[in-house]
Design a protein around this motif. Structure first.
Motif, short mmCIF file in Angstrom:
data_model
loop_
_atom_site.label_atom_id
_atom_site.label_comp_id
_atom_site.label_asym_id
_atom_site.label_seq_id
_atom_site.Cartn_x
_atom_site.Cartn_y
_atom_site.Cartn_z
N LEU A 218 0.83 -1.21 0.00
CA LEU A 218 0.00 0.00 0.00
C LEU A 218 0.86 1.27 0.00
O LEU A 218 0.54 2.24 -0.67
CB LEU A 218 -0.95 0.00 1.20
CG LEU A 218 -2.17 -0.90 1.05
CD1 LEU A 218 -2.87 -1.09 2.38
CD2 LEU A 218 -3.13 -0.35 0.01
N GLN A 219 1.94 1.20 0.75
CA GLN A 219 2.85 2.36 0.80
C GLN A 219 3.46 2.62 -0.58
O GLN A 219 3.59 3.76 -0.99
CB GLN A 219 3.95 2.08 1.83
CG GLN A 219 4.85 3.23 2.14
CD GLN A 219 5.85 2.86 3.21
OE1 GLN A 219 6.41 1.78 3.19
NE2 GLN A 219 6.06 3.76 4.14
N GLN A 220 3.80 1.56 -1.29
CA GLN A 220 4.42 1.69 -2.61
C GLN A 220 3.39 1.95 -3.72
O GLN A 220 3.76 2.30 -4.83
CB GLN A 220 5.23 0.42 -2.95
CG GLN A 220 6.40 0.21 -2.04
CD GLN A 220 7.04 -1.17 -2.22
OE1 GLN A 220 6.61 -1.98 -3.03
NE2 GLN A 220 8.08 -1.43 -1.44
N SER A 221 2.12 1.75 -3.41
CA SER A 221 1.06 1.87 -4.44
C SER A 221 0.16 3.07 -4.23
O SER A 221 -1.02 3.03 -4.59
CB SER A 221 0.21 0.60 -4.46
OG SER A 221 1.00 -0.53 -4.66
N ASN A 222 0.67 4.10 -3.60
CA ASN A 222 -0.11 5.32 -3.39
C ASN A 222 -1.39 5.07 -2.59
O ASN A 222 -2.46 5.55 -2.94
CB ASN A 222 -0.40 6.00 -4.73
CG ASN A 222 -0.71 7.47 -4.57
OD1 ASN A 222 -0.32 8.07 -3.57
ND2 ASN A 222 -1.41 8.02 -5.52
N ASN A 223 -1.28 4.26 -1.55
CA ASN A 223 -2.34 4.02 -0.57
C ASN A 223 -3.55 3.23 -1.05
O ASN A 223 -4.58 3.21 -0.38
CB ASN A 223 -2.81 5.32 0.09
CG ASN A 223 -1.70 5.96 0.89
OD1 ASN A 223 -0.74 5.30 1.29
ND2 ASN A 223 -1.82 7.23 1.14
N SER A 224 -3.45 2.57 -2.20
CA SER A 224 -4.53 1.68 -2.61
C SER A 224 -3.94 0.56 -3.46
O SER A 224 -2.95 0.76 -4.16
CB SER A 224 -5.62 2.42 -3.38
OG SER A 224 -5.12 2.89 -4.61
N TRP A 225 -4.53 -0.61 -3.36
CA TRP A 225 -4.06 -1.78 -4.11
C TRP A 225 -5.20 -2.77 -4.20
O TRP A 225 -6.00 -2.93 -3.27
CB TRP A 225 -2.87 -2.42 -3.39
CG TRP A 225 -2.30 -3.61 -4.11
CD1 TRP A 225 -1.47 -3.59 -5.19
CD2 TRP A 225 -2.53 -4.98 -3.81
NE1 TRP A 225 -1.16 -4.87 -5.58
CE2 TRP A 225 -1.81 -5.74 -4.74
CE3 TRP A 225 -3.29 -5.65 -2.85
CZ2 TRP A 225 -1.81 -7.13 -4.75
CZ3 TRP A 225 -3.28 -7.04 -2.85
CH2 TRP A 225 -2.54 -7.76 -3.79
#
Length: 157
Positions: free
Chosen positions: A88-95
């Protein structure tokens, strides 16, 4: 704890003012619950652990609080949760993805998940309340025939 477990009769509880019962689930357990009950007492349940070095029971605290703390520690130490937080941190808070995809992502984030996808799904469901409470993460899942896709999002508090 049921009063009929005390010397096998509910009648015994009627003749005493208070009872303290130490109960282990299995004979070999090192932890036990301590039940306190009585006429003029509020019923309480504590958890204790036997210290084999000093041969004494050590009080751990209120059983519910101890269980909550144990669950919180399991949550924080879960590689499934650690992986999800990194993703989530690497995916702009959504996955969004399947449990299998999260397992694959765990190799990339260097927190390997050694569970099958069904177990990963159970972990996510088990800690859904904690994900929302501690991380602000909400998620839904959709079952599409053979696979289940999860949609995770960090929401503002």
């Amino acid at each position: 704890f049921r009063s009929n477990e005390l010397i096998g009769s509910a009648g015994v509880m009627g003749s005493i003012d208070a009872a303290i019962v130490l109960k282990k689930e299995k004979r070999e357990d090192t932890t036990a619950k301590i039940y306190v009950t009585g006429r003029d007492l509020e019923e309480r349940c504590y958890e204790a652990e036997f210290d084999k070095k000093i041969f004494k029971w050590q009080m751990l605290g209120d059983a519910a609080a101890v269980q909550n703390e144990r669950r919180y520690q399991e949550y924080k130490n879960s590689n499934v949760i650690k992986t999800l937080l990194k993703v989530l941190q690497q995916s702009n808070n959504s996955w969004s993805g399947t449990a299998s995809e999260l397992i694959t992502m765990s190799m990339i984030t260097k927190t390997p998940i050694h569970q099958d996808p069904a177990q990963v799904g159970r972990v996510l469901s088990e800690y859904k309340d904690m994900l929302e409470k501690y991380e602000g993460i909400t998620f839904t899942n959709k079952h599409n025939g053979r696979t289940r896709e999860y949609v995770f999002k960090i929401v503002d508090f």
